[in-house]
Scaffold this active site. Structure first.
Site, PDB file in Angstrom:
ATOM      1  N   HIS A  49       0.234  -0.828  -0.186  1.00 22.45           N
ATOM      2  CA  HIS A  49      -0.325  -0.347   0.306  1.00 22.45           C
ATOM      3  C   HIS A  49       0.811   1.022  -0.528  1.00 22.45           C
ATOM      4  O   HIS A  49       2.065   0.706   0.326  1.00 22.45           O
ATOM      5  CB  HIS A  49      -0.894   0.066   1.365  1.00 22.45           C
ATOM      6  N   HIS A 136       6.222   7.501  -1.163  1.00 21.48           N
ATOM      7  CA  HIS A 136       6.584   5.510  -1.896  1.00 21.48           C
ATOM      8  C   HIS A 136       5.734   4.510  -1.283  1.00 21.48           C
ATOM      9  O   HIS A 136       5.428   4.684  -0.853  1.00 21.48           O
ATOM     10  CB  HIS A 136       7.768   5.765  -1.813  1.00 21.48           C
TER      11      HIS A 136
END
Length: 201
Positions: A49, A136
């Protein structure tokens, strides 16, 4: 003797789920890298995620504050697209802690969304995030040096993994166990209108 009621604690964060196609591609990348990077601890494919804001441990009451107060500001932000690019590590290749894929948001919409969320979180008495937001996707972690990173990273530094549209933000609870963390959805917050520059796969 006075017995005190045990205070329940929750470990929560706001995140964005990957599309099924991107999850499959990144899972394939992990399988490809696994024989080369022996020191890596790989994030399970089900847990992949993008973290928008890690909140940490809190009480159920304060988690309810987030559920009640995040919906409106998130709804005001438009849906957007993002792309996953390259492969890198934090803080440096000589002493890595995290292996990640970079996120390229469209027109900085992800950064605007993060600021909106941060204002709500701080208004609830939570501490400000001391770290600069660096979107990120973490795919592995390290507890020791990984000599093979020097040769591995250059081959993936410019690779485009694909893009996806983002239409919601999720408040997750992370429950730790002997087999690792399991993420449970506490609330889904839908984004508002559709950005005309929204990325497509």
């Amino acid at each position: 003797m006075v017995l005190r009621r045990r205070v329940e604690r929750m470990r929560v964060f706001l995140g964005i789920e990957l599309s099924g196609e991107l999850r499959e591609r990144i899972g394939s990348l992990q399988d490809e890298l696994r024989p080369r990077l022996h020191a890596a601890r790989w994030v399970p494919a089900a847990n992949l995620h993008l973290t928008l804001r890690f909140v940490g441990e809190t009480s159920p009451e304060r988690a309810d504050f987030l559920r009640a107060n995040l919906r409106a500001p998130i709804r005001r932000e438009a849906a957007f697209g993002l792309a996953l690019l390259g492969l890198g590590c934090f803080p440096r290749v000589e002493k890595p802690r995290v292996l990640f894929i970079a996120v390229a948001p469209v027109e900085d919409t992800l950064l605007v969304l993060h600021r909106s969320v941060e204002r709500v979180i701080q208004s609830g008495g939570f501490e400000a995030d001391a770290r600069r937001f660096h979107p990120h996707l973490t795919i592995a972690r390290f507890k020791q040096r990984e000599p093979a990173l020097h040769k591995t990273l250059p081959g993936y530094s410019e690779h485009a993994w694909g893009s996806m549209s983002v239409s919601e933000v999720i408040l997750f609870e992370s429950r730790l166990s002997g087999s690792g963390a399991r993420y449970h959805v506490l609330e889904r917050f839908g984004l508002g209108g559709t950005n005309r520059n929204q990325a497509v796969q």
